[in-house]
Motif scaffolding. Structure first.
Motif, PDB file in Angstrom:
ATOM      1  N   PRO A 136      24.166   3.569  21.575  1.00 44.29           N
ATOM      2  CA  PRO A 136      24.063   4.596  22.614  1.00 44.29           C
ATOM      3  C   PRO A 136      25.131   5.685  22.491  1.00 44.29           C
ATOM      4  O   PRO A 136      24.848   6.863  22.710  1.00 44.29           O
ATOM      5  CB  PRO A 136      24.236   3.802  23.918  1.00 44.29           C
ATOM      6  CG  PRO A 136      23.787   2.424  23.580  1.00 44.29           C
ATOM      7  CD  PRO A 136      24.227   2.204  22.159  1.00 44.29           C
ATOM      8  N   LEU A 137      26.359   5.291  22.137  1.00 46.45           N
ATOM      9  CA  LEU A 137      27.421   6.281  21.994  1.00 46.45           C
ATOM     10  C   LEU A 137      27.191   7.186  20.781  1.00 46.45           C
ATOM     11  O   LEU A 137      27.578   8.357  20.785  1.00 46.45           O
ATOM     12  CB  LEU A 137      28.775   5.578  21.867  1.00 46.45           C
ATOM     13  CG  LEU A 137      29.283   4.853  23.122  1.00 46.45           C
ATOM     14  CD1 LEU A 137      30.567   4.097  22.810  1.00 46.45           C
ATOM     15  CD2 LEU A 137      29.513   5.836  24.259  1.00 46.45           C
ATOM     16  N   ALA A 138      26.573   6.640  19.735  1.00 37.60           N
ATOM     17  CA  ALA A 138      26.340   7.418  18.519  1.00 37.60           C
ATOM     18  C   ALA A 138      25.055   8.234  18.564  1.00 37.60           C
ATOM     19  O   ALA A 138      24.824   9.080  17.692  1.00 37.60           O
ATOM     20  CB  ALA A 138      26.295   6.481  17.314  1.00 37.60           C
ATOM     21  N   GLY A 204      16.803  19.495  19.790  1.00 40.51           N
ATOM     22  CA  GLY A 204      18.000  19.924  20.494  1.00 40.51           C
ATOM     23  C   GLY A 204      17.998  19.447  21.937  1.00 40.51           C
ATOM     24  O   GLY A 204      19.031  19.037  22.474  1.00 40.51           O
ATOM     25  N   GLY A 205      16.823  19.492  22.571  1.00 46.20           N
ATOM     26  CA  GLY A 205      16.698  18.972  23.930  1.00 46.20           C
ATOM     27  C   GLY A 205      16.953  17.477  23.997  1.00 46.20           C
ATOM     28  O   GLY A 205      17.619  16.987  24.909  1.00 46.20           O
ATOM     29  N   LEU A 206      16.442  16.737  22.998  1.00 44.07           N
ATOM     30  CA  LEU A 206      16.685  15.291  22.951  1.00 44.07           C
ATOM     31  C   LEU A 206      18.168  14.998  22.747  1.00 44.07           C
ATOM     32  O   LEU A 206      18.709  14.053  23.348  1.00 44.07           O
ATOM     33  CB  LEU A 206      15.871  14.665  21.817  1.00 44.07           C
ATOM     34  CG  LEU A 206      14.351  14.622  22.019  1.00 44.07           C
ATOM     35  CD1 LEU A 206      13.676  14.056  20.782  1.00 44.07           C
ATOM     36  CD2 LEU A 206      13.982  13.797  23.247  1.00 44.07           C
ATOM     37  N   ALA A 207      18.830  15.801  21.912  1.00 44.06           N
ATOM     38  CA  ALA A 207      20.269  15.609  21.690  1.00 44.06           C
ATOM     39  C   ALA A 207      21.057  15.861  22.968  1.00 44.06           C
ATOM     40  O   ALA A 207      22.014  15.145  23.275  1.00 44.06           O
ATOM     41  CB  ALA A 207      20.754  16.532  20.572  1.00 44.06           C
ATOM     42  N   ARG A 212      24.061  13.643  27.647  1.00 42.10           N
ATOM     43  CA  ARG A 212      24.238  13.401  29.079  1.00 42.10           C
ATOM     44  C   ARG A 212      24.232  11.911  29.396  1.00 42.10           C
ATOM     45  O   ARG A 212      24.994  11.444  30.246  1.00 42.10           O
ATOM     46  CB  ARG A 212      23.133  14.110  29.859  1.00 42.10           C
ATOM     47  CG  ARG A 212      23.279  15.636  29.871  1.00 42.10           C
ATOM     48  CD  ARG A 212      22.136  16.292  30.588  1.00 42.10           C
ATOM     49  NE  ARG A 212      22.312  17.746  30.663  1.00 42.10           N
ATOM     50  CZ  ARG A 212      21.411  18.596  31.154  1.00 42.10           C
ATOM     51  NH1 ARG A 212      20.240  18.110  31.598  1.00 42.10           N
ATOM     52  NH2 ARG A 212      21.655  19.882  31.185  1.00 42.10           N
ATOM     53  N   ARG A 213      23.360  11.168  28.724  1.00 41.83           N
ATOM     54  CA  ARG A 213      23.326   9.721  28.941  1.00 41.83           C
ATOM     55  C   ARG A 213      24.627   9.086  28.468  1.00 41.83           C
ATOM     56  O   ARG A 213      25.135   8.159  29.091  1.00 41.83           O
ATOM     57  CB  ARG A 213      22.148   9.102  28.202  1.00 41.83           C
ATOM     58  CG  ARG A 213      20.787   9.443  28.779  1.00 41.83           C
ATOM     59  CD  ARG A 213      19.676   8.727  28.060  1.00 41.83           C
ATOM     60  NE  ARG A 213      19.818   7.283  28.188  1.00 41.83           N
ATOM     61  CZ  ARG A 213      19.032   6.404  27.579  1.00 41.83           C
ATOM     62  NH1 ARG A 213      18.059   6.837  26.788  1.00 41.83           N
ATOM     63  NH2 ARG A 213      19.213   5.118  27.746  1.00 41.83           N
ATOM     64  N   THR A 214      25.166   9.604  27.351  1.00 43.00           N
ATOM     65  CA  THR A 214      26.434   9.079  26.852  1.00 43.00           C
ATOM     66  C   THR A 214      27.556   9.355  27.839  1.00 43.00           C
ATOM     67  O   THR A 214      28.401   8.492  28.095  1.00 43.00           O
ATOM     68  CB  THR A 214      26.767   9.724  25.494  1.00 43.00           C
ATOM     69  OG1 THR A 214      25.724   9.430  24.564  1.00 43.00           O
ATOM     70  CG2 THR A 214      28.082   9.195  24.958  1.00 43.00           C
TER      71      THR A 214
END
Length: 239
Positions: A136-138, A204-207, A212-214
């Motif tokens: 998740p962090l990566a 880009g939107g997914l990134a 934000r989740r990170t």
């Protein structure tokens, strides 16, 4: 000469050589290559990033890909395997693997060490650490690597039309053979550009969502770290 004549002609939007058919072919080449590259590069990147072994392999692949001529790779694959969709997909996959692999390894190496240590202190197995903390962090960096690979594949698939006889690159190649072929070439170039921009915006939107989740996991990370350092032993010591 109207440079947009071919693009605006209704006849160009139907038939086996029409714009929709060529667009689907281009998407199939690009999508299959990107999916295959992810299936290869992501597990390998996770393994290298988690174990901290194999960094020399990643650096070597990245440097070799930068020096590798796209057309030369395509010609080599075609000479070995012949023309058709499969050689093109394999060549594009080779080009797409290094950006994804490198981004995955860097993402794991730069994951918050406090969170990783907290997960280990709580007794998580290596697989649990990967799934619940490191991956998740990566994920923002991994998606950025996929984004870079996708743009490279979409652009290179245009050249690959020479071997596969399909995709939007056919408009560029066929237009070069005719004195009045500029409108056809413009059609191919514009559609590839639009396709690349749409893919870039989507990834880009997914990134951004992953970032934000990170950020939202920082509280969870802090709780894990606190829990790991305030276990039964700590409570007993306080007593």
């Amino acid at each position: 000469m109207n440079l947009f004549e071919h693009l605006l002609n209704p006849a160009s939007w139907s038939g086996p050589e029409g714009i929709p058919a060529r667009l689907v072919e281009h998407l199939l080449y690009s999508g299959a290559s990107l999916a295959l590259a992810i299936l290869i590069a992501l597990p390998l990147g996770i393994l290298i990033g988690h174990t901290r072994r194999g960094n020399v392999l990643v650096a070597g692949l990245a440097n070799a890909t930068r020096a590798l001529p796209t057309l030369g790779l395509l010609v080599l694959v075609v000479l070995l395997l012949g023309t058709g969709a499969i050689p093109v997909i394999l060549a594009l996959t080779v080009l797409a693997i290094p950006p994804i692999l490198n981004a995955t390894v860097v993402g794991f190496r730069t994951a918050d060490p406090d969170a990783v240590l907290a997960a280990a202190a709580m007794g998580m197995t290596g697989g649990q650490q990967v799934a619940k903390v490191e991956l998740p962090l990566a994920s923002p960096l991994i998606i950025s690597g996929i984004r870079s690979a996708a743009l490279q594949v979409i652009a290179t698939a245009t050249v690959a039309a020479m071997a596969a006889s399909g995709g939007l690159g056919r408009y560029v190649l066929d237009g070069q053979k005719r004195a009045d072929g500029y409108p056809e070439m413009i059609t191919g170039a514009l559609l590839v550009m639009v396709l690349a921009l749409l893919a870039d915006l989507l990834l880009g939107g997914l990134a951004l969502m992953a970032q934000r989740r990170t950020t939202g996991r920082r509280k969870v990370r802090t709780d894990l770290f606190d829990e790991a350092n305030t276990g039964p032993d700590s409570e007993g010591a306080s007593a």
